[in-house]
Scaffold this motif. Sequence first.
Motif, short mmCIF file in Angstrom:
data_model
loop_
_atom_site.label_atom_id
_atom_site.label_comp_id
_atom_site.label_asym_id
_atom_site.label_seq_id
_atom_site.Cartn_x
_atom_site.Cartn_y
_atom_site.Cartn_z
N ASN A 140 0.81 -1.22 0.00
CA ASN A 140 0.00 0.00 0.00
C ASN A 140 0.85 1.27 0.00
O ASN A 140 0.41 2.32 0.44
N LYS A 141 2.11 1.14 -0.47
CA LYS A 141 3.05 2.27 -0.54
C LYS A 141 3.37 2.84 0.84
O LYS A 141 3.71 4.00 0.99
N TRP A 142 3.29 2.01 1.87
CA TRP A 142 3.62 2.43 3.22
C TRP A 142 5.12 2.38 3.45
O TRP A 142 5.80 1.49 2.96
N SER A 143 5.62 3.36 4.20
CA SER A 143 7.03 3.33 4.59
C SER A 143 7.09 2.91 6.07
O SER A 143 6.10 3.05 6.79
N PRO A 144 8.20 2.42 6.53
CA PRO A 144 8.30 2.00 7.94
C PRO A 144 8.12 3.16 8.91
O PRO A 144 7.65 2.96 10.02
N GLN A 145 8.48 4.37 8.48
CA GLN A 145 8.45 5.50 9.42
C GLN A 145 7.08 6.10 9.60
O GLN A 145 6.69 6.45 10.70
N ILE A 146 6.33 6.24 8.52
CA ILE A 146 5.12 7.04 8.63
C ILE A 146 3.84 6.33 8.20
O ILE A 146 2.79 6.91 8.19
N GLY A 147 3.93 5.06 7.89
CA GLY A 147 2.74 4.38 7.40
C GLY A 147 2.49 4.78 5.96
O GLY A 147 3.40 4.84 5.15
N ARG A 148 1.27 5.12 5.65
CA ARG A 148 0.90 5.44 4.28
C ARG A 148 1.60 6.72 3.82
O ARG A 148 1.52 7.76 4.46
N ALA A 149 2.28 6.62 2.71
CA ALA A 149 2.95 7.79 2.12
C ALA A 149 1.93 8.59 1.33
O ALA A 149 1.03 8.04 0.73
N SER A 150 2.11 9.90 1.34
CA SER A 150 1.15 10.73 0.59
C SER A 150 1.61 10.97 -0.82
O SER A 150 2.66 10.71 -1.22
#
Length: 150
Positions: A140-150
């Motif tokens: 879902n294009k999530w990064s480890p730091q912030i969850g979902r990337a915008s």
Amino acid sequence: MSIHTNKFDITNLIVKKLDLTGIPNNHVYLHKAIRMRDPYLTQQFIDIGIDVNAPDDQGATCMHVLFSAFTKNFSKCILIGDMLLHNNTRLNVLNNDNWAPIHIAARRSSKECLLWIVNQNRMLRELDREIFDLNIKGKNKWSPQIGRAS
């Protein structure tokens, strides 16, 4: 069977006497040793040549396995992680669910694991080696730091 039943004396004998390198999917032994948080057995499997980068049927590498087990016995996990890094384990491989090992660490809220990653990145940069990508996009294009990337 000896690994699964924690019969370490038998396992040690088997590892020393048999050639496990010719067995298909031999990485399962290494992954099991990591899940058990057994640095000695992990090193034995690495020493006989089991590929630290071989994925299992879910696409999980040794680092995925380690980070899913990092919530207990931190000192053993750190020792295993150091072994894997010393043996050039790839750090940013996505498994079949599109999660990198660092996603597993972040999702499991393992503060110790994340601190180890940050410290290792400093050392790996100095050695001009691959580092853990703290911004790698996963499912879902999530990064480890912030969850979902915008």
